[in-house]
Write a protein that holds these residues in place. Structure first.
Motif: not given
Length: 95
Positions: A1-7, A25-38, A60-61
């Motif tokens: 499935m194509f994820d429109i929420g990714l950079s 903040p760019e980590h919000i939309i990078d699609g990686k499970s090991d990065t995050f916005w702090l 929305v997830k």
């Protein structure tokens, strides 16, 4: 499935209320499970995601930790103006 929420789909973070240089903040939309916005820990925190074009969003997830309150808002066009309205908040019926 194509994820429109990714950079990679042209989505961008157009606003973030705070950021740590190691966890931007760019980590919000990078699609990686090991990065995050702090965030800085001050409340409230918010971010705005901008899509490449108009979208109909069906789901929305979010993965969060220590969140006190969460609300999702959406932009809608009313006549010739863009308005931001509440889309979802626990215990509130969406408009």
């Amino acid at each position: 499935m194509f994820d429109i929420g990714l950079s990679s789909a042209g989505t961008s973070v157009s606003l973030a209320s705070s950021a740590d240089p190691k966890y931007p903040p760019e980590h919000i939309i990078d699609g990686k499970s090991d990065t995050f916005w702090l965030t800085t820990g001050m409340y409230p925190q918010e971010f705005v995601v901008t899509f490449a074009s108009s979208m109909n969003i069906n789901n929305v997830k979010l993965t969060c930790h220590n969140v006190r309150r969460l609300a999702l808002e959406k932009s809608v066009q009313v006549n010739n103006s863009i308005c931001v309205i509440l889309w979802w908040e626990p215990g509130v019926i969406p408009l």
